[in-house]
Design a protein around this motif. Structure first.
Motif, mmCIF file in Angstrom:
data_model
loop_
_atom_site.group_PDB
_atom_site.id
_atom_site.type_symbol
_atom_site.label_atom_id
_atom_site.label_comp_id
_atom_site.label_asym_id
_atom_site.label_seq_id
_atom_site.Cartn_x
_atom_site.Cartn_y
_atom_site.Cartn_z
ATOM 1 N N THR A 10 58.694 39.027 50.585
ATOM 2 C CA THR A 10 57.788 39.628 51.551
ATOM 3 C C THR A 10 56.554 40.225 50.892
ATOM 4 O O THR A 10 55.592 40.530 51.551
ATOM 5 C CB THR A 10 58.500 40.736 52.357
ATOM 6 O OG1 THR A 10 58.926 41.757 51.451
ATOM 7 C CG2 THR A 10 59.689 40.185 53.105
ATOM 8 N N THR A 11 56.587 40.420 49.584
ATOM 9 C CA THR A 11 55.450 40.991 48.867
ATOM 10 C C THR A 11 54.856 39.938 47.951
ATOM 11 O O THR A 11 55.502 39.500 47.011
ATOM 12 C CB THR A 11 55.892 42.207 48.016
ATOM 13 O OG1 THR A 11 56.545 43.129 48.861
ATOM 14 C CG2 THR A 11 54.699 42.858 47.344
ATOM 15 N N PRO A 12 53.628 39.490 48.222
ATOM 16 C CA PRO A 12 53.039 38.476 47.349
ATOM 17 C C PRO A 12 52.779 39.049 45.964
ATOM 18 O O PRO A 12 52.396 40.193 45.830
ATOM 19 C CB PRO A 12 51.730 38.112 48.049
ATOM 20 C CG PRO A 12 51.413 39.280 48.917
ATOM 21 C CD PRO A 12 52.733 39.922 49.269
ATOM 22 N N MET A 13 53.009 38.230 44.944
ATOM 23 C CA MET A 13 52.743 38.649 43.573
ATOM 24 C C MET A 13 51.243 38.532 43.326
ATOM 25 O O MET A 13 50.651 37.489 43.571
ATOM 26 C CB MET A 13 53.502 37.766 42.577
ATOM 27 C CG MET A 13 55.009 37.885 42.697
ATOM 28 S SD MET A 13 55.607 39.543 42.348
ATOM 29 C CE MET A 13 55.361 39.589 40.604
ATOM 30 N N LEU A 14 50.633 39.616 42.885
ATOM 31 C CA LEU A 14 49.213 39.592 42.601
ATOM 32 C C LEU A 14 48.984 39.078 41.197
ATOM 33 O O LEU A 14 49.681 39.464 40.265
ATOM 34 C CB LEU A 14 48.613 40.991 42.741
ATOM 35 C CG LEU A 14 48.622 41.567 44.143
ATOM 36 C CD1 LEU A 14 48.071 42.976 44.126
ATOM 37 C CD2 LEU A 14 47.814 40.705 45.083
ATOM 38 N N GLN A 15 48.004 38.231 41.061
ATOM 39 C CA GLN A 15 47.637 37.704 39.768
ATOM 40 C C GLN A 15 46.967 38.810 38.959
ATOM 41 O O GLN A 15 46.220 39.617 39.487
ATOM 42 C CB GLN A 15 46.685 36.543 39.971
ATOM 43 C CG GLN A 15 46.262 35.853 38.709
ATOM 44 C CD GLN A 15 45.349 34.674 39.019
ATOM 45 O OE1 GLN A 15 45.095 34.346 40.159
ATOM 46 N NE2 GLN A 15 44.858 34.051 37.974
ATOM 47 N N SER A 16 47.256 38.863 37.682
ATOM 48 C CA SER A 16 46.628 39.848 36.812
ATOM 49 C C SER A 16 45.144 39.529 36.710
ATOM 50 O O SER A 16 44.746 38.399 36.451
ATOM 51 C CB SER A 16 47.274 39.791 35.433
ATOM 52 O OG SER A 16 46.691 40.723 34.582
ATOM 53 N N LEU A 17 44.311 40.544 36.955
ATOM 54 C CA LEU A 17 42.867 40.363 36.933
ATOM 55 C C LEU A 17 42.235 41.242 35.873
ATOM 56 O O LEU A 17 42.726 42.339 35.604
ATOM 57 C CB LEU A 17 42.260 40.770 38.284
ATOM 58 C CG LEU A 17 42.736 40.047 39.524
ATOM 59 C CD1 LEU A 17 42.169 40.731 40.756
ATOM 60 C CD2 LEU A 17 42.300 38.600 39.482
ATOM 61 N N LEU A 18 41.130 40.793 35.299
ATOM 62 C CA LEU A 18 40.309 41.633 34.445
ATOM 63 C C LEU A 18 39.158 42.124 35.309
ATOM 64 O O LEU A 18 38.407 41.321 35.863
ATOM 65 C CB LEU A 18 39.780 40.861 33.235
ATOM 66 C CG LEU A 18 40.824 40.499 32.191
ATOM 67 C CD1 LEU A 18 40.188 39.664 31.078
ATOM 68 C CD2 LEU A 18 41.461 41.739 31.597
ATOM 69 N N LEU A 19 39.045 43.440 35.445
ATOM 70 C CA LEU A 19 38.071 44.039 36.341
ATOM 71 C C LEU A 19 37.177 45.007 35.594
ATOM 72 O O LEU A 19 37.617 45.668 34.651
ATOM 73 C CB LEU A 19 38.795 44.814 37.449
ATOM 74 C CG LEU A 19 39.842 44.053 38.237
ATOM 75 C CD1 LEU A 19 40.699 45.008 39.023
ATOM 76 C CD2 LEU A 19 39.156 43.067 39.145
ATOM 77 N N TRP A 20 35.946 45.123 36.040
ATOM 78 C CA TRP A 20 35.026 46.121 35.506
ATOM 79 C C TRP A 20 35.025 47.308 36.451
ATOM 80 O O TRP A 20 34.793 47.141 37.646
ATOM 81 C CB TRP A 20 33.620 45.555 35.373
ATOM 82 C CG TRP A 20 33.503 44.545 34.272
ATOM 83 C CD1 TRP A 20 33.454 43.195 34.399
ATOM 84 C CD2 TRP A 20 33.428 44.816 32.874
ATOM 85 N NE1 TRP A 20 33.354 42.607 33.160
ATOM 86 C CE2 TRP A 20 33.330 43.585 32.203
ATOM 87 C CE3 TRP A 20 33.432 45.992 32.113
ATOM 88 C CZ2 TRP A 20 33.236 43.483 30.818
ATOM 89 C CZ3 TRP A 20 33.334 45.887 30.734
ATOM 90 C CH2 TRP A 20 33.244 44.645 30.099
ATOM 91 N N VAL A 21 35.315 48.498 35.928
ATOM 92 C CA VAL A 21 35.307 49.714 36.741
ATOM 93 C C VAL A 21 34.358 50.733 36.110
ATOM 94 O O VAL A 21 34.194 50.784 34.891
ATOM 95 C CB VAL A 21 36.717 50.321 36.908
ATOM 96 C CG1 VAL A 21 37.633 49.367 37.649
ATOM 97 C CG2 VAL A 21 37.326 50.694 35.578
ATOM 98 N N PHE A 22 33.731 51.534 36.950
ATOM 99 C CA PHE A 22 32.815 52.564 36.482
ATOM 100 C C PHE A 22 33.544 53.471 35.499
ATOM 101 O O PHE A 22 34.669 53.893 35.741
ATOM 102 C CB PHE A 22 32.306 53.386 37.671
ATOM 103 C CG PHE A 22 31.367 54.483 37.266
ATOM 104 C CD1 PHE A 22 30.013 54.219 37.123
ATOM 105 C CD2 PHE A 22 31.825 55.763 37.026
ATOM 106 C CE1 PHE A 22 29.138 55.228 36.750
ATOM 107 C CE2 PHE A 22 30.962 56.772 36.648
ATOM 108 C CZ PHE A 22 29.610 56.504 36.511
ATOM 109 N N CYS A 23 32.898 53.795 34.389
ATOM 110 C CA CYS A 23 33.499 54.658 33.365
ATOM 111 C C CYS A 23 32.701 55.945 33.196
ATOM 112 O O CYS A 23 33.280 57.026 33.165
ATOM 113 C CB CYS A 23 33.588 53.909 32.047
ATOM 114 S SG CYS A 23 34.455 54.807 30.744
#
Length: 129
Positions: A10-23
Motif C-alpha cells: 500500500t506504500t509505494p517505495m520512493l526512489q532515492s533522489l539527490l536534491l539541492w536544499v537551501f543551506c
C-alpha cells in the motif's frame, strides 16, 4: 528473507533522489555532508567535500577560502546569492530536514501526511484544557 526485503504494497517505495536544499544565505556558514553549491538561478560554483564522512563548512560569500575554489560574485549587488546542500533523500540527514525547506515539487513528490491543521487543533480534546 529479512524484514528489509519485505515491501508494503500500500506504500509505494520512493526512489532515492539527490536534491539541492537551501543551506545558508549570503555571508552565513553552510555545513553539509554532501556537495555545496554557491550562487543563484543557473549560475553556480560547486564544491565537493574532501572527506565525504566529514561535514564541509564554507562561508557563503565571495572570495577565496583555504582549500576551496574561489566563490565569485556572479551578480554584483544582488543579495539573493546563497549556498545549497546536495542531500540524498534516503539519508538520515534528509529525514531531519523540515519539509517546508524543500522545494514544492519535492514536497509534492514525497506526499507527506498532514501532521496538523487548524481544524484538527480546534477539535483536540486532549489534556490541554
Amino acid at each position: 528473507e529479512t524484514d528489509e526485503d519485505e515491501t508494503n504494497e500500500t506504500t509505494p517505495m520512493l526512489q532515492s533522489l539527490l536534491l539541492w536544499v537551501f543551506c545558508a544565505g549570503q555571508y552565513r556558514e553552510c555545513a553539509c555532508y554532501g556537495k555545496i553549491r554557491w550562487g543563484m538561478d543557473q549560475n553556480w560554483v560547486y564544491i565537493s567535500p574532501a572527506i565525504p564522512s566529514v561535514a564541509l563548512r564554507i562561508q557563503c560569500q565571495i572570495g577565496k577560502q583555504p582549500g576551496l575554489p574561489e566563490l565569485v560574485d556572479m551578480k554584483p549587488g544582488d543579495p539573493s546569492k546563497h549556498c545549497e546542500c546536495q542531500v540524498n533523500s534516503s539519508s538520515r540527514f534528509f529525514k531531519s530536514i523540515n519539509l517546508a525547506a524543500l522545494p514544492k515539487s519535492v514536497r509534492e513528490y514525497l506526499q507527506p501526511e498532514e501532521a496538523s491543521n487548524c481544524q484538527k487543533l480546534s477539535e483536540d480534546k486532549s489534556t490541554c484544557g
